[in-house]
Motif scaffolding. Sequence first.
Motif: not given
Lengths: 280, 683, 316
Positions: C150-151, C153-154, C157-159, C166, C262
């Motif tokens: 999750t981390l 991903l954030v 893959a975050g903006p 993601a 996830v």
Amino acid sequence: MRKLFAILGALMRNPQGALGLVLFLLLLALVVLGPVLAPADPESFNYGARFAAPSLEFPLGTDWYGRDLLSRVMSGARSTVLLALLATGIGTVAGALIGVLSGYLGGGADEVVMRLNDAVMAIPGLLFALMIIAVLGSSSINAVIAIGIAQTPGMARVARSVTLQVRALDYVSAARARGEPTSWIVLAEILPNTIAPIIVEATIRVAFAVMTLATLSFLGLGAQPPSPEWGLMIAEARSHLFRSPWPIIVPGAAIALVAVTFNLLGDGLRDVLNPRSGGH
Amino acid sequence: MSDTPPVLTIENYALSYAGPDGPIRILDDINLTIRRGEILGLVGESGSAKSSLANAIMRDPTGKVVHESGRILLSGTDLTALGEKALQKVRGERISMVFQNAATALDPTQTLGDHLIETLAQHRGGSGLRAKTLELLGHVGLPDPETMLSRYPHEVSGGEKQRVLLALALACEPELIVFDEPTSALDATTGARLLDLVRGLQHETGISGLFISHDLGTVAEIADRIAVIYGGRIVEIAEPGPLFARPRHPYTRALLSSLPRPSDSLTGRRLAISHAAPAPRLGMPPPCIYSASCPHHLPELCDAAQVRLQVRDGRQLACVRADAVEQSRSEATEWPAVTVPVDQPLIEVSGMDVVYGRTSLLDRIARRPIRRTRALVDTSLTLRPGETLAIVGESGCGKSTLARALTGLAPYSGTLSLDGTTVDEMDRAYRSDVQIIFQNPDSSLNPRHTIATILLRPLKLFRPELSRRERREEVTKILERVRLPAEYASRFPHQLSGGEKQRIAIARSFAANPKVIICDEITSGLDASVQAAIVRLLRDIQAETGVALIFITHDLGVLRHVAHRVAVMYLGEIVETRDMASLDHPPYHPYTEALMSSSPSIDPDSETTRIRLTGELPTRSEALPGCPFESRCPRRLGEICKTPPPLHDFGNGHRILCHIDARTLAEMPPVWRFSKTIMEPLS
Amino acid sequence: MSVTFLIRRLFYLVLTAIVVSMIVFGVTQVLPANAAQMILGEYATEEALAVLNARLGLDEPAVVQYWHWLSGALTGDFGTSLRTSQPVAPVIMEAFGRSALLAGFSLGLVVLISIPLGAVAALRRGRATDLAVSFVSYLGVSLPEFVLATLLLVWLAGPSVGLFPASGYISFLVDPLDALHHIALPVITLTIILTAHISRMVRSEMVDTLGSDFVRAARLRGLSRRRVIVNHALRNSLLPAITVIALDVGYLIGGVIVVEEVFSFPGLGRQLILAIQNRDLPMLQAGALVMAMTYAVANLLADLAYAALDKRIQFE
């Protein structure tokens, strides 16, 4: 009691053990006093301060309802840590019983039990827990039972191998040559000498239990909302993934810290309880 | 020899390791030289830092060095000044080492040949390495070098591995070889052959060496000079003859007087119990390292200045009172009179067989033939009340199996009787009468039990008539009898020294007032001085209680001080039984002869015949119809030896299992020839 | 390697398969919800339930049902999904292929990274490199996969960074580059966690081997440092490492389940979670059996590799 203090003293002289013990005591305080010490109500919404970064008012930031993350993590400690200890306790007692008996009896019984045990161990732990949850349904206590059962075969194997080592030692031969009853040999000669390695193994397994418990809750198969269970907190935060990292970082760090604590404590105990290093 | 240049010179060398309570002094004031073609023996008991000296020479300390001073010169090169790169060139090329445990010193994933080839390639390079390797393997007496080349360490015997280590050490013809207890892990007959080989090589090629051992007898066989080390300091250096005939340092004297000799039966010499405590290691070194344990210590004389090695009467000696010491007579220790056994059988064993074999579930399903080992074959023996029967033999001969069968730890077939009644099951009465003491007190005492708990168990089981208080009092009495203070009752085993632990194991065995105690190698692994004390203790207990002992050992020297009779075992069979009194005279079983002559001795009054066994110990997996010793016997007659041998009875309980006729056996030369000086007063 | 050794290990594999299949089947047997009930819903009549039960064979004794299921499974027929009414086998096969790709990629990277990392840490024992490796791997073994996933991903893959997508999966047959792009985050997650586990093991094996007599003997024969480390220390440390890596395939499988969830990666793990959430019995049974057998086979292969490399094993 004196023995306990001696072990704690030795633990404090071991760098890993000392750090683990200090963290463990802090954790224990958090489990007992967490909800009392929490600066804010973990459930109270605060729409004015959603997704707040850490500040004086919210030391670790807030989530999507503006709830204080520090307070939520602190009140979640109790369920996470106690449930992990409970799960490990189930696995350890059941596994140790199977392992010690099987190892002491030896022969055909041992072979059958251990073949079955190995076959069950061929199911990866998380998968085994998932299957048990599928039977029992999703809830915190079912997750605990699932993890306890999933840990049993591994623990049984450890307990058996320790028992086999101890059984081959001359003091057990001496007791058998004296004609001691089986109960004395198992309870007084073998068991006390298998306990140390079993405790070490169990301590390290608490770390696994904490992580698996959180994982099951994350998958929606453990604790249910609105519980401040750490895995569940992260699962819920996924709906607001890119708004703020804090609702993920804070419970994530809490899980890792607890796991580190028990890993350190286990490694420290391994060094201290080793009778060859002159432990007690 | 003294004019040849020295290969190794150690000057004022001192070394300290870091310890939990400050620096630990390991070596101190070491000064010695080894000349070209000379082998210097280094002897010391456990904790004397003899191996630390070897490690220091190899520049491979095992602890954290906090202080090091002095020089170690290899043909003029100061090894202490070399960096890691330069050392790598010296090791293997100019100085090499033979390790104690060949089983772990060879890489399990590499063939024996590759070990040699890589070593030669590193230092010599070039071609012809394979030929050179074959030559080396032949040189160390390995038969069929061609096959050896492609074998892995686990595929060859312990003796063969040790020879490969020797070949590795010899590979680049180094100036000095350090031997660190090379024979300690081997059986007597195998060790004797290795020593012969080293001696032969030394005559041939004139290698120089430092030979370290805890066993003076072994060192005496090989060394040109012997250095005695105590507490990290060398106390005396002399040639073997003078050293054994006339030891000068009080420590050397104490050490020698606790060692058994073949002539002891003739001279009636008793083993002395030395009271040497471990040397101090912390803080300032005392002027004389032995002062705390020395009976001749005079503070005004001995503590005036640092006591260092001085040349005196053709030897080097670190003692300022040597003359006074020499004049003092060593206190003759009083030993209890030898008990006279009652002439009736206490234990009778006949036709005892023990078979070890494991069948797994799968083996049974697959109906695979079961591989089983015959650990004990058709064994018969008699033990009389108050008697000590020694059982000797090398590892794997079945002597420990016999002990386990007699105490109900190994299932057997055959008959066993105690006091004339056949034993069908090992009931409480039998177990109470027959007790066992194991070799290693570290594993025979439960680490989680106090000494009191350990001693109370047999009392509770075998003397239920005692009240709680009486049992407590009995524990104190038992401790007193093994010369330990009553406070020890509340201690745990790990708080005791090795010798003390073995005393507790002894105490536990006679707590039940048994009729027989089986002692399974109980003095192996103990220093000579501790061994003498344990043997003495057993004799005292026997004199007091009249208990019969079965004393299992591979150490032949100590036999003369404990046993009335001896049974020699080979490959699961008793090949000879005889009185100790007749040990110095033939007839012998050929194996007895070989075994006895493999035992090194330091006796200036006797000379031991040299008979060596070749070949390896076979495994007794299937029934061996003939003589068990047939494959290695130096006196093998021929095909007849593959049939069951007859039992010769020479009277007085002397029986030999052999095809050789009784007359020829009786005409064998004696194993020991004694000097005139001790023979004359006897005749 | 002796034939009896091979036969014995194969015998154990069959035994394991039988026990696992019994557990997998038995677990789903005691499910409180009846399959027919689930299909027909809460308001189904007794008759309709009975008819469907008979059609699904659920009115027969458990042993008979087990035999039907097992004989079907052996011929590649795992029944019909209760959720989609489609045959289970093709779905499981396709999902297995994707998961295997994910696991294989990760395992390959892990072996490449963790062995040198563990070895270097052992060689520099107590120094900064070792402490850094030990600290990071300690953290790695204490971090559940879903937290790291999750981390990552954030973050990635975050903006703001947007380095990787993601979620989703693209077949390598369609567009290899895009496929790599999509599989990257799950692979990175699994690789980091597993590297932490295995490099710790390699380090501790290597520390033991470096302290062994034969390494000391090799050093004191004046062999070069390189030769001592590579030919003696590393070679002997890798043998036990093989077993450890095989055992860690168990963690890897657990990790695959979580990571697929996830990153919405359509593999076996995701099918399994879906099956549990929907109480889709045949799918759950098939997924669990395939995963468990994969693990059992991995362990068998490790045993065989060990036996082939370690000459001592044959004699046991």
